[in-house]
Design a protein around this motif. Structure first.
Motif, mmCIF file in Angstrom:
data_model
loop_
_atom_site.group_PDB
_atom_site.id
_atom_site.type_symbol
_atom_site.label_atom_id
_atom_site.label_comp_id
_atom_site.label_asym_id
_atom_site.label_seq_id
_atom_site.Cartn_x
_atom_site.Cartn_y
_atom_site.Cartn_z
ATOM 1 N N THR A 1 0.830 -1.205 0.000
ATOM 2 C CA THR A 1 0.000 0.000 0.000
ATOM 3 C C THR A 1 0.865 1.257 0.000
ATOM 4 O O THR A 1 0.603 2.200 -0.746
ATOM 5 C CB THR A 1 -0.943 0.004 1.220
ATOM 6 O OG1 THR A 1 -1.771 -1.167 1.157
ATOM 7 C CG2 THR A 1 -1.814 1.237 1.250
ATOM 8 N N GLU A 2 1.905 1.261 0.831
ATOM 9 C CA GLU A 2 2.810 2.414 0.890
ATOM 10 C C GLU A 2 3.539 2.612 -0.438
ATOM 11 O O GLU A 2 3.679 3.740 -0.914
ATOM 12 C CB GLU A 2 3.820 2.241 2.026
ATOM 13 C CG GLU A 2 3.209 2.350 3.401
ATOM 14 C CD GLU A 2 4.154 1.930 4.521
ATOM 15 O OE1 GLU A 2 5.299 1.507 4.236
ATOM 16 O OE2 GLU A 2 3.728 2.024 5.689
ATOM 17 N N LYS A 3 3.987 1.525 -1.040
ATOM 18 C CA LYS A 3 4.715 1.602 -2.312
ATOM 19 C C LYS A 3 3.776 2.089 -3.423
ATOM 20 O O LYS A 3 4.173 2.902 -4.258
ATOM 21 C CB LYS A 3 5.308 0.235 -2.665
ATOM 22 C CG LYS A 3 6.387 0.260 -3.681
ATOM 23 C CD LYS A 3 7.611 1.049 -3.277
ATOM 24 C CE LYS A 3 8.359 0.453 -2.124
ATOM 25 N NZ LYS A 3 9.535 1.219 -1.721
ATOM 26 N N GLU A 4 2.538 1.619 -3.416
ATOM 27 C CA GLU A 4 1.573 2.076 -4.415
ATOM 28 C C GLU A 4 1.323 3.580 -4.284
ATOM 29 O O GLU A 4 1.197 4.280 -5.296
ATOM 30 C CB GLU A 4 0.260 1.299 -4.282
ATOM 31 C CG GLU A 4 0.364 -0.126 -4.771
ATOM 32 C CD GLU A 4 -0.853 -0.975 -4.486
ATOM 33 O OE1 GLU A 4 -1.020 -1.987 -5.197
ATOM 34 O OE2 GLU A 4 -1.628 -0.657 -3.569
ATOM 35 N N LYS A 5 1.287 4.073 -3.064
ATOM 36 C CA LYS A 5 1.112 5.515 -2.839
ATOM 37 C C LYS A 5 2.328 6.287 -3.355
ATOM 38 O O LYS A 5 2.186 7.339 -3.981
ATOM 39 C CB LYS A 5 0.878 5.791 -1.347
ATOM 40 C CG LYS A 5 0.607 7.234 -1.030
ATOM 41 C CD LYS A 5 -0.695 7.698 -1.634
ATOM 42 C CE LYS A 5 -0.965 9.134 -1.225
ATOM 43 N NZ LYS A 5 -1.974 9.755 -2.048
#
Length: 102
Positions: A17-21
């Protein structure tokens, strides 16, 4: 209490999720840099541009192109990191039983 496998899966989901953001933010930065380069280039085409300002626009455009290249490289690396994270998560989910990681 969560077992180790589920805890690792949850951590991977959080990292994904953090990487997608980060990728989303990087995509937006690439888009903005491209627009800013267009503006600099359009200013250089203006016939009423004072010659003493032309050099500033040339350097500005070059700097923006360099920034764009760096951001595109960063974006590529972020996407690779995301792919690795997703693969690790899939390995944890499919290759280990709950008790194998405790």
């Amino acid at each position: 209490m969560l077992n180790t496998k589920q805890k690792l899966i949850n951590e991977m989901l959080k990292e994904v999720t953090e990487k997608e953001k980060e990728i989303e933010n990087s995509n937006e930065e690439v888009r903005i840099l491209k627009v800013r380069i267009k503006i600099e280039n359009k200013a250089l085409e203006m016939k009423d541009l004072k010659e003493d300002l032309r050099e500033d626009f040339v350097y500005g455009a070059e700097a923006l192109k360099s920034m764009l290249t760096m951001e595109e490289n960063r974006n590529f690396e972020l996407k690779r990191e995301l792919e690795v994270l997703k693969y690790r998560k899939a390995v944890i989910e499919s290759q280990f039983t709950d008790s194998e990681l405790d």
